[in-house]
Design an enzyme around this catalytic site. Structure first.
Site, PDB file in Angstrom:
ATOM      1  N   ASP A 262     -23.281   5.240  11.680  1.00  0.00           N
ATOM      2  CA  ASP A 262     -22.469   6.075  10.797  1.00  0.00           C
ATOM      3  C   ASP A 262     -21.448   6.899  11.571  1.00  0.00           C
ATOM      4  O   ASP A 262     -20.313   7.076  11.128  1.00  0.00           O
ATOM      5  CB  ASP A 262     -23.373   7.008   9.989  1.00  0.00           C
ATOM      6  CG  ASP A 262     -24.318   6.243   9.071  1.00  0.00           C
ATOM      7  OD1 ASP A 262     -24.011   5.092   8.727  1.00  0.00           O
ATOM      8  OD2 ASP A 262     -25.366   6.809   8.706  1.00  0.00           O
TER       9      ASP A 262
ATOM     10  N   ASN B  87     -17.375   6.830  11.255  1.00  0.00           N
ATOM     11  CA  ASN B  87     -16.629   8.058  11.052  1.00  0.00           C
ATOM     12  C   ASN B  87     -15.487   8.185  12.059  1.00  0.00           C
ATOM     13  O   ASN B  87     -14.390   8.643  11.730  1.00  0.00           O
ATOM     14  CB  ASN B  87     -17.576   9.244  11.184  1.00  0.00           C
ATOM     15  CG  ASN B  87     -16.903  10.577  10.915  1.00  0.00           C
ATOM     16  OD1 ASN B  87     -16.344  10.800   9.858  1.00  0.00           O
ATOM     17  ND2 ASN B  87     -16.945  11.463  11.896  1.00  0.00           N
TER      18      ASN B  87
END
Length: 611
Positions: free
Chosen positions: A238, A242
């Site tokens: 993740d 990002n």
């Protein structure tokens, strides 16, 4: 079936195509030999392929698409689920996998040979099971025929049908994080790259060499080159997704800023340490239209250009990507938690994610724009922007991500170790939080249990986010959309000591929290889910964390937990001790901070979980 030749003579005599002239698109049928199954009648229509065993004895005990193939059972695969069709030239096709009784009879009578040679083509797709509908497994179906021209004709028809499948990528830019998670980024890409190759999807692969490498590439890449790709893929966790996302957005997206803490402060009536209005209290309204209106759902009205470093100055790019179609993003899981993949596909599986990308599945994700106004109490006001796709957390969440940097050598296990240490320290932080009150998203008041006064007996119906979600697909103005430059806004204020402050864009389901932070959070409903954990005893906080870790738990059902659905909020640290923010795994220091949701900002290669 003829001895020694399988279905060869039958195929030659019945290799023609039957065309239904009444259909807008022709329906073509022909007899083929399906590898490991036997003689089948293969039919192509406007939706896909279907086949039916011609000899019931061939289908006894066999399996097609994971379903037992018995007499008169038809099997099919849609064109939307086929990612490649390959010609396998002349070679072996195998006899059916027979049931025990029939196999003994065939062996006794010597009716079958173990294999035979034919011209072949293979249809590549995927299959699921009723127990795991979100997990997509590769499936290949090889059809044989004695006539080469028949195979080639079917190949041409099938490839033509696949070409008409819209939204499938042909050129992708792929970033691979080699040290993500258990340092499995490269291995993960090597596994799925073969699928992209078979599907004839061109990939330009960049293996990152340092922290921020993908950010720098995305920030500096020319828009002309960017437009040559059908999507940008991140192979990692993740946090890496990002990084890629911020590299793209910070140098290109122009949207109005959310209100700063000082702006929203003047619009709020203080209510001490509670954000729930008391009887007779009035929430002040203010006109926010002239400064800092929130983004419209379509993200078409753009202004306030930002440079790569997140500041609010720069020059406008005439070839701005947001003036047209935005590139789709994709994520192939190789991280520590992979919450984004689990929430958007339902499975933490690299092959499943790769197939979503190749087949052109598409949905939209909300994003959170986070603006740091001041880093420390004495620093100057300098707006600095970042974007988060899943979560922003302060206090417990910030302490865990900050402390875990010292133990990167432990891999993903460092989060369990550091999480325990931070829990035992039981630090709380004084802060003031203000949030926009959404009239159509008020959380109903709770009725306290007599047995456990800090628990509630209130039960509300929860609508879970799923594939083809009606909430996420709702349009602006239907009650679920982000406001578009409303004249009046209502703000609430809460102040006190907090163990943690969290803002979730999605449910954030993961293996440690099977229902996530907010079980009924949606991927694209235009809301942030603000969770404030007020200072409480260790046993109570442990109970809250235990509820998070179990399926069907109720982590928000405590008197020391405030939960609000909002479109924007502000944060100000007012104590001597300060934590840091955790933005999708990135450390973000902020004394003054504000955030807003941008509905449907991120086009993603995914279709949503099958709940």
């Amino acid at each position: 079936m003829n001895e020694g030749s399988g279905s060869g003579s039958g195929l030659e005599n019945d290799s023609g195509s039957n065309v239904d002239r009444d259909c807008e698109l022709s329906v073509t049928s022909g007899c083929f030999y399906l590898d490991h199954v036997g003689d089948v009648l293969l039919t192509r229509n406007q939706h896909g392929l279907s086949w039916k065993c011609l000899d019931s004895s061939d289908c006894e005990g066999t399996t097609c698409l994971g379903i037992g193939s018995w007499e008169n059972t038809e099997t099919e695969i849609k064109f939307s689920d086929i990612y490649a069709v390959e010609f396998d030239s002349y070679g072996l096709v195998h006899s059916p996998k027979l049931g025990l009784g029939h196999a003994k009879e065939c062996f006794r009578k010597r009716l079958l040979t173990s294999s035979q040679q034919m011209y072949r083509f293979t249809v590549h797709g995927f299959q699921t099971s009723p127990k795991e509908p979100c997990l997509w497994k590769l499936a290949a179906f090889t059809f044989g025929h004695m006539d080469l021209e028949t195979c080639q004709s079917w190949m041409d028809q099938l490839n033509y049908s696949l070409i008409k499948e819209v939204d499938r990528p042909r050129n992708l830019l792929v970033f691979v994080h080699p040290r993500s998670g258990k340092a499995s980024g490269l291995k993960t890409w090597e596994t799925v790259s073969k699928i992209f190759l078979r599907a004839k999807v061109n990939t330009k692969v960049i293996v990152t060499e340092r922290a921020g490498h993908a950010f720098d590439v995305m920030a500096s890449i020319q828009n002309k080159e960017l437009h040559s790709y059908d999507g940008i893929i991140a192979v990692g966790g993740d946090g890496f997704f990002n990084e890629v996302l911020n590299g793209y957005l910070l140098s290109r997206l122009k949207v109005p800023l959310p209100p700063s803490p000082s702006d929203s402060y003047s619009t709020v009536q203080s209510r001490g340490s509670s954000s729930v209005p008391e009887s007779g209290d009035a929430v002040h309204e203010s006109d926010q239209k002239e400064h800092f209106p929130l983004l419209h759902d379509s993200v078409q009205e753009v202004m306030n250009f930002r440079t790569v470093n997140g500041s609010c100055q720069g020059t406008e790019d005439s070839d701005h990507p947001f003036n047209g179609d935005r590139p789709r993003f994709g994520l192939i899981p190789a991280g520590s938690t992979d919450a984004i993949v689990i929430c958007t596909t339902g499975a933490r599986d690299a092959v499943t994610s790769a197939l979503h990308i190749i087949l052109g599945r598409k949905l939209f994700l909300d994003a959170m724009q986070v603006v740091r106004w001041k880093t420390t109490p004495t620093s100057a006001i300098e707006p600095f922007i970042r974007y988060a796709a899943s979560f922003a957390g302060y206090g417990f969440y910030g302490d865990v991500i900050s402390e875990s940097e010292k133990y990167r050598w432990m891999g993903p296990k460092r989060y369990d170790y550091v999480g325990t240490k931070v829990f035992l320290k039981h630090r709380s932080y004084e802060a003031e939080v203000m949030f926009e009150e959404a009239e159509n998203a008020k959380v109903p008041p709770l009725t306290r249990s007599k047995t456990w006064p800090f628990r509630s007996t209130t039960r509300t119906e929860k609508i879970l986010c799923r594939a083809k979600c009606s909430v996420c697909s709702s349009k602006a103005g239907d009650g679920n959309s982000v406001r578009a430059c409303q004249e009046k806004t209502r703000w609430c204020r809460t102040r006190g000591r907090f163990l943690s402050i969290g803002a979730a864009v999605m449910s954030n389901r993961n293996e440690r929290a099977p229902d996530g932070l907010v079980v009924d959070a949606h991927l694209s409903d235009g809301f942030l889910h603000l969770i404030l954990i007020k200072d409480c005893s260790r046993p109570k906080y442990l109970w809250h964390l235990t509820e998070l870790a179990k399926k069907g738990g109720e982590p928000l059902n405590f008197e020391f937990v405030e939960y609000h659905k909002t479109r924007a909020f502000t944060f100000t640290s007012i104590g001597e001790a300060e934590s840091v923010w955790n933005l999708d795994g990135e450390i973000f220091e902020a004394h003054h901070l504000s955030a807003q949701v941008l509905r449907g900002l991120i086009p993603l290669f995914a279709s949503g979980p099958e709940v």
